[in-house]
Scaffold this motif. Structure first.
Motif, PDB file in Angstrom:
ATOM      1  N   LEU A 139       3.397 -39.167 -16.635  1.00  0.00           N
ATOM      2  CA  LEU A 139       4.772 -38.781 -16.912  1.00  0.00           C
ATOM      3  C   LEU A 139       4.858 -37.304 -17.267  1.00  0.00           C
ATOM      4  CD1 LEU A 139       6.004 -41.754 -19.131  1.00  0.00           C
ATOM      5  CD2 LEU A 139       6.118 -41.497 -16.648  1.00  0.00           C
ATOM      6  N   THR A 140       5.962 -36.708 -16.891  1.00  0.00           N
ATOM      7  CA  THR A 140       6.320 -35.375 -17.372  1.00  0.00           C
ATOM      8  C   THR A 140       7.446 -35.615 -18.376  1.00  0.00           C
ATOM      9  OG1 THR A 140       5.731 -34.352 -15.280  1.00  0.00           O
ATOM     10  CG2 THR A 140       7.185 -33.095 -16.734  1.00  0.00           C
ATOM     11  N   ILE A 141       7.106 -35.495 -19.650  1.00  0.00           N
ATOM     12  CA  ILE A 141       8.059 -35.768 -20.724  1.00  0.00           C
ATOM     13  C   ILE A 141       8.997 -34.578 -20.880  1.00  0.00           C
ATOM     14  CG2 ILE A 141       8.329 -36.362 -23.163  1.00  0.00           C
ATOM     15  CD1 ILE A 141       6.825 -38.501 -21.560  1.00  0.00           C
ATOM     16  N   VAL A 142      10.296 -34.870 -20.875  1.00  0.00           N
ATOM     17  CA  VAL A 142      11.317 -33.832 -20.962  1.00  0.00           C
ATOM     18  C   VAL A 142      12.323 -34.244 -22.037  1.00  0.00           C
ATOM     19  CG1 VAL A 142      13.094 -32.596 -19.661  1.00  0.00           C
ATOM     20  CG2 VAL A 142      11.038 -33.373 -18.492  1.00  0.00           C
ATOM     21  N   GLU A 143      12.861 -33.266 -22.741  1.00  0.00           N
ATOM     22  CA  GLU A 143      13.956 -33.512 -23.687  1.00  0.00           C
ATOM     23  C   GLU A 143      15.272 -33.229 -22.999  1.00  0.00           C
ATOM     24  OE1 GLU A 143      14.008 -34.730 -26.754  1.00  0.00           O
ATOM     25  OE2 GLU A 143      11.832 -35.001 -26.775  1.00  0.00           O
ATOM     26  N   PRO A 144      16.236 -34.107 -23.080  1.00  0.00           N
ATOM     27  CA  PRO A 144      16.138 -35.442 -23.660  1.00  0.00           C
ATOM     28  C   PRO A 144      15.260 -36.358 -22.802  1.00  0.00           C
ATOM     29  CG  PRO A 144      18.259 -35.200 -22.590  1.00  0.00           C
ATOM     30  CD  PRO A 144      17.557 -33.871 -22.484  1.00  0.00           C
ATOM     31  N   PHE A 145      14.753 -37.417 -23.409  1.00  0.00           N
ATOM     32  CA  PHE A 145      13.791 -38.294 -22.743  1.00  0.00           C
ATOM     33  C   PHE A 145      14.337 -38.859 -21.432  1.00  0.00           C
ATOM     34  CE2 PHE A 145      11.525 -42.255 -21.930  1.00  0.00           C
ATOM     35  CZ  PHE A 145      10.220 -41.801 -21.970  1.00  0.00           C
ATOM     36  N   GLU A 146      15.646 -38.980 -21.319  1.00  0.00           N
ATOM     37  CA  GLU A 146      16.262 -39.518 -20.101  1.00  0.00           C
ATOM     38  C   GLU A 146      15.945 -38.680 -18.868  1.00  0.00           C
ATOM     39  OE1 GLU A 146      18.010 -39.042 -22.999  1.00  0.00           O
ATOM     40  OE2 GLU A 146      18.046 -41.141 -23.575  1.00  0.00           O
ATOM     41  N   ARG A 147      15.485 -37.459 -19.065  1.00  0.00           N
ATOM     42  CA  ARG A 147      15.132 -36.588 -17.938  1.00  0.00           C
ATOM     43  C   ARG A 147      13.639 -36.669 -17.592  1.00  0.00           C
ATOM     44  NH1 ARG A 147      16.579 -31.007 -19.282  1.00  0.00           N
ATOM     45  NH2 ARG A 147      16.055 -30.644 -17.112  1.00  0.00           N
ATOM     46  N   THR A 148      12.908 -37.525 -18.267  1.00  0.00           N
ATOM     47  CA  THR A 148      11.477 -37.705 -18.012  1.00  0.00           C
ATOM     48  C   THR A 148      11.250 -38.226 -16.601  1.00  0.00           C
ATOM     49  OG1 THR A 148      10.958 -38.029 -20.334  1.00  0.00           O
ATOM     50  CG2 THR A 148       9.440 -39.024 -18.761  1.00  0.00           C
ATOM     51  N   THR A 149      10.188 -37.744 -15.959  1.00  0.00           N
ATOM     52  CA  THR A 149       9.865 -38.165 -14.594  1.00  0.00           C
ATOM     53  C   THR A 149       8.439 -38.698 -14.507  1.00  0.00           C
ATOM     54  OG1 THR A 149       9.140 -35.942 -13.964  1.00  0.00           O
ATOM     55  CG2 THR A 149      11.462 -36.500 -13.550  1.00  0.00           C
TER      56      THR A 149
END
Length: 108
Positions: A61-71
């Motif tokens: 995973l590529t964790i992004v803030e906010p988490f909803e944008r994680t891929t």
């Protein structure tokens, strides 16, 4: 591989030789039920996979803030033999998967 959350949906794939190297991974089938590909013979041999049920599949995973944008990287899954803990990352050449697949899109 260490659990990252209580539900054991996310895991930390931690290097045993380099503490600063770790990836957050998950089971891609949780958000992309139709995800499929074939293991090549080289991977089967390297990981000593004797039965299809020996193999576990994870995505980085590529964790992004906010988490909803994680891929999730569906183009290069991590294959692990659950019996001997051998694993490797495969790069899928023929399959149409993306390196930045939206987890939210997969759950809709």
């Amino acid at each position: 591989m260490l659990p990252f959350d209580e539900q054991q949906v996310l895991y930390v794939l931690q290097s045993i030789t380099e503490v600063s190297v770790a990836f957050i991974i998950t089971n891609p089938f949780l958000f992309k039920q139709d995800y499929e590909f074939e293991l090549d013979q080289q991977t089967i041999d390297q990981l000593n996979i004797l039965n299809p049920t020996d193999a576990l599949v994870y995505s980085i995973l590529t964790i992004v803030e906010p988490f909803e944008r994680t891929t999730a990287n569906l183009k290069a899954p991590i294959i692990m033999n659950q019996h001997n803990n051998r694993g490797k990352q495969m790069i899928l050449q023929e399959e149409p998967y993306d390196t930045k697949y939206s987890l939210i899109k997969g759950c809709e």
